[in-house]
Design a protein around this motif. Structure first.
Motif, PDB file in Angstrom:
ATOM      1  N   ILE A  79       0.682  -1.472   0.040  1.00  0.00           N
ATOM      2  CA  ILE A  79       0.184   0.210  -0.215  1.00  0.00           C
ATOM      3  C   ILE A  79       0.786   1.398   0.159  1.00  0.00           C
ATOM      4  CG2 ILE A  79      -1.605   1.272   1.752  1.00  0.00           C
ATOM      5  CD1 ILE A  79      -2.554  -1.454   2.351  1.00  0.00           C
ATOM      6  N   LYS A  80       1.934   1.548   0.769  1.00  0.00           N
ATOM      7  CA  LYS A  80       3.060   2.040   1.134  1.00  0.00           C
ATOM      8  C   LYS A  80       3.743   1.786   2.067  1.00  0.00           C
ATOM      9  CE  LYS A  80       3.657   6.871   2.383  1.00  0.00           C
ATOM     10  NZ  LYS A  80       3.063   8.226   3.123  1.00  0.00           N
ATOM     11  N   PRO A  81       5.494   1.868   1.592  1.00  0.00           N
ATOM     12  CA  PRO A  81       6.103   1.368   2.400  1.00  0.00           C
ATOM     13  C   PRO A  81       6.191   1.413   3.597  1.00  0.00           C
ATOM     14  CG  PRO A  81       7.329   2.171   0.609  1.00  0.00           C
ATOM     15  CD  PRO A  81       5.427   3.079   0.491  1.00  0.00           C
ATOM     16  N   VAL A  82       6.326   1.093   4.823  1.00  0.00           N
ATOM     17  CA  VAL A  82       5.549   1.201   6.589  1.00  0.00           C
ATOM     18  C   VAL A  82       7.391   2.138   6.306  1.00  0.00           C
ATOM     19  CG1 VAL A  82       5.885   0.134   8.745  1.00  0.00           C
ATOM     20  CG2 VAL A  82       4.192  -1.044   6.785  1.00  0.00           C
ATOM     21  N   THR A  83       6.717   2.744   7.513  1.00  0.00           N
ATOM     22  CA  THR A  83       7.546   3.879   8.421  1.00  0.00           C
ATOM     23  C   THR A  83       8.377   3.130   9.733  1.00  0.00           C
ATOM     24  OG1 THR A  83       6.540   5.546   8.279  1.00  0.00           O
ATOM     25  CG2 THR A  83       7.962   5.173   6.375  1.00  0.00           C
ATOM     26  N   GLY A  84       7.064   3.013   9.959  1.00  0.00           N
ATOM     27  CA  GLY A  84       7.470   3.099  12.040  1.00  0.00           C
ATOM     28  C   GLY A  84       6.574   1.513  12.517  1.00  0.00           C
ATOM     29  N   LEU A  85       6.882   0.903  13.629  1.00  0.00           N
ATOM     30  CA  LEU A  85       6.300   0.104  14.198  1.00  0.00           C
ATOM     31  C   LEU A  85       5.307   0.064  15.203  1.00  0.00           C
ATOM     32  CD1 LEU A  85       5.297  -3.416  13.981  1.00  0.00           C
ATOM     33  CD2 LEU A  85       7.729  -4.047  14.559  1.00  0.00           C
ATOM     34  N   VAL A  86       4.204  -0.200  16.148  1.00  0.00           N
ATOM     35  CA  VAL A  86       3.756  -0.235  17.503  1.00  0.00           C
ATOM     36  C   VAL A  86       3.588  -1.910  17.657  1.00  0.00           C
ATOM     37  CG1 VAL A  86       2.502   0.707  19.150  1.00  0.00           C
ATOM     38  CG2 VAL A  86       3.786   2.243  16.705  1.00  0.00           C
ATOM     39  N   ASN A  87       4.047  -2.013  18.267  1.00  0.00           N
ATOM     40  CA  ASN A  87       3.908  -3.669  18.624  1.00  0.00           C
ATOM     41  C   ASN A  87       3.156  -3.910  20.141  1.00  0.00           C
ATOM     42  OD1 ASN A  87       5.270  -6.000  16.696  1.00  0.00           O
ATOM     43  ND2 ASN A  87       6.956  -5.177  17.985  1.00  0.00           N
ATOM     44  N   ASN A  88       1.765  -3.978  19.891  1.00  0.00           N
ATOM     45  CA  ASN A  88       1.228  -3.546  21.235  1.00  0.00           C
ATOM     46  C   ASN A  88       0.573  -4.373  21.617  1.00  0.00           C
ATOM     47  OD1 ASN A  88      -1.191  -1.896  22.805  1.00  0.00           O
ATOM     48  ND2 ASN A  88      -2.089  -2.373  21.753  1.00  0.00           N
ATOM     49  N   ALA A  89      -0.246  -5.671  20.049  1.00  0.00           N
ATOM     50  CA  ALA A  89      -0.856  -6.606  20.679  1.00  0.00           C
ATOM     51  C   ALA A  89      -0.411  -7.374  22.365  1.00  0.00           C
ATOM     52  CB  ALA A  89      -1.092  -7.788  18.978  1.00  0.00           C
ATOM     53  N   GLY A  90      -0.445  -8.264  22.361  1.00  0.00           N
ATOM     54  CA  GLY A  90      -0.474  -9.067  23.383  1.00  0.00           C
ATOM     55  C   GLY A  90      -1.981  -9.975  24.149  1.00  0.00           C
ATOM     56  N   VAL A  91      -1.339 -11.287  25.532  1.00  0.00           N
ATOM     57  CA  VAL A  91      -2.475 -11.609  25.482  1.00  0.00           C
ATOM     58  C   VAL A  91      -2.309 -12.622  26.384  1.00  0.00           C
ATOM     59  CG1 VAL A  91      -3.565 -12.567  22.917  1.00  0.00           C
ATOM     60  CG2 VAL A  91      -1.484 -13.802  24.605  1.00  0.00           C
ATOM     61  N   ALA A  92      -2.587 -12.752  27.748  1.00  0.00           N
ATOM     62  CA  ALA A  92      -2.727 -13.962  28.494  1.00  0.00           C
ATOM     63  C   ALA A  92      -4.429 -14.843  28.725  1.00  0.00           C
ATOM     64  CB  ALA A  92      -3.049 -12.468  29.510  1.00  0.00           C
ATOM     65  N   PHE A  93      -3.549 -15.974  29.209  1.00  0.00           N
ATOM     66  CA  PHE A  93      -4.382 -17.037  29.280  1.00  0.00           C
ATOM     67  C   PHE A  93      -4.554 -17.122  30.744  1.00  0.00           C
ATOM     68  CE2 PHE A  93      -3.462 -17.376  24.462  1.00  0.00           C
ATOM     69  CZ  PHE A  93      -4.128 -17.398  23.881  1.00  0.00           C
ATOM     70  N   SER A  94      -5.262 -17.970  31.129  1.00  0.00           N
ATOM     71  CA  SER A  94      -5.143 -17.875  32.459  1.00  0.00           C
ATOM     72  C   SER A  94      -5.364 -19.373  32.505  1.00  0.00           C
ATOM     73  CB  SER A  94      -7.424 -17.805  32.963  1.00  0.00           C
ATOM     74  OG  SER A  94      -7.526 -18.207  34.143  1.00  0.00           O
ATOM     75  N   SER A  95      -4.077 -20.520  33.271  1.00  0.00           N
ATOM     76  CA  SER A  95      -4.196 -21.234  33.542  1.00  0.00           C
ATOM     77  C   SER A  95      -4.339 -21.994  35.298  1.00  0.00           C
ATOM     78  CB  SER A  95      -3.083 -21.941  32.335  1.00  0.00           C
ATOM     79  OG  SER A  95      -3.006 -22.213  31.134  1.00  0.00           O
ATOM     80  N   ASP A  96      -5.066 -22.060  34.989  1.00  0.00           N
ATOM     81  CA  ASP A  96      -5.122 -23.226  36.379  1.00  0.00           C
ATOM     82  C   ASP A  96      -3.295 -23.792  36.886  1.00  0.00           C
ATOM     83  OD1 ASP A  96      -4.919 -24.199  39.074  1.00  0.00           O
ATOM     84  OD2 ASP A  96      -7.035 -25.320  38.620  1.00  0.00           O
ATOM     85  N   LEU A  97      -2.388 -23.285  37.354  1.00  0.00           N
ATOM     86  CA  LEU A  97      -1.212 -24.091  37.840  1.00  0.00           C
ATOM     87  C   LEU A  97      -0.927 -24.731  38.990  1.00  0.00           C
ATOM     88  CD1 LEU A  97       0.473 -20.778  38.653  1.00  0.00           C
ATOM     89  CD2 LEU A  97       0.999 -22.306  36.462  1.00  0.00           C
ATOM     90  N   LYS A  98      -2.316 -25.578  39.853  1.00  0.00           N
ATOM     91  CA  LYS A  98      -2.584 -25.944  40.155  1.00  0.00           C
ATOM     92  C   LYS A  98      -2.800 -27.639  39.859  1.00  0.00           C
ATOM     93  CE  LYS A  98      -3.393 -22.689  44.048  1.00  0.00           C
ATOM     94  NZ  LYS A  98      -3.995 -22.598  45.722  1.00  0.00           N
ATOM     95  N   SER A  99      -3.147 -27.249  38.694  1.00  0.00           N
ATOM     96  CA  SER A  99      -4.141 -28.633  37.430  1.00  0.00           C
ATOM     97  C   SER A  99      -2.844 -29.613  37.508  1.00  0.00           C
ATOM     98  CB  SER A  99      -5.051 -28.017  36.366  1.00  0.00           C
ATOM     99  OG  SER A  99      -5.393 -29.195  35.814  1.00  0.00           O
TER     100      SER A  99
END
Length: 139
Positions: A79-99
């Motif tokens: 579309i147009k050469p990218v000139t900057g990057l913002v890495n914003n995505a993130g996840v936090a899955f909930s897992s039972d550590l005692k399971s």
């Protein structure tokens, strides 16, 4: 303070809601073209797209998939050469550590690492290659 980002093209991960959406709005208000990726187009981002039809590009991808990441990066650059990057995505899955179900915990951890670390690093690699090539440096 107002930044003038005219003639810039910024690639933003996780721009469909929360902090990512706020970043996309600020970039657009500063005159930048924005390509944003996420797994789902939110109602808010869709409204924003209607207000900035030529400046905002949405690409649906799964950051677990490196091929999709590269395709989205290339599509944005087409579309147009990218000139900057913002890495914003993130996840936090909930897992039972005692399971005693270790496979579920490992699966959740693998997804978390793939999105929060591997995808971020891969996009940085793609950005360095792109930015180096556009400045005439060898990668």
């Amino acid at each position: 303070m107002h930044l003038n980002l005219e003639d810039q093209h910024i690639f933003v991960t996780g721009g469909s809601r929360g902090i990512g959406l706020a970043i996309v709005k600020d970039l657009l208000n500063s005159g930048s073209r924005v390509s944003t990726v996420s797994t789902k187009l939110s109602d808010e981002l869709e409204k924003l797209k209607n207000n900035y039809p030529t400046a905002l590009n949405y690409i649906k991808i799964n950051l677990l998939n490196p091929e999709e990441i590269k395709l989205a990066w290339n599509k944005a650059n087409d579309i147009k050469p990218v000139t900057g990057l913002v890495n914003n995505a993130g996840v936090a899955f909930s897992s039972d550590l005692k399971s005693e179900e270790h496979n579920q915990w490992l699966s959740d951890w693998d997804k978390t690492f793939a999105i929060n670390t591997r995808a971020t690093a891969y996009l940085c690699k793609l950005a360095i290659e792109t930015f180096s090539n556009s400045s005439g440096e060898e990668s």
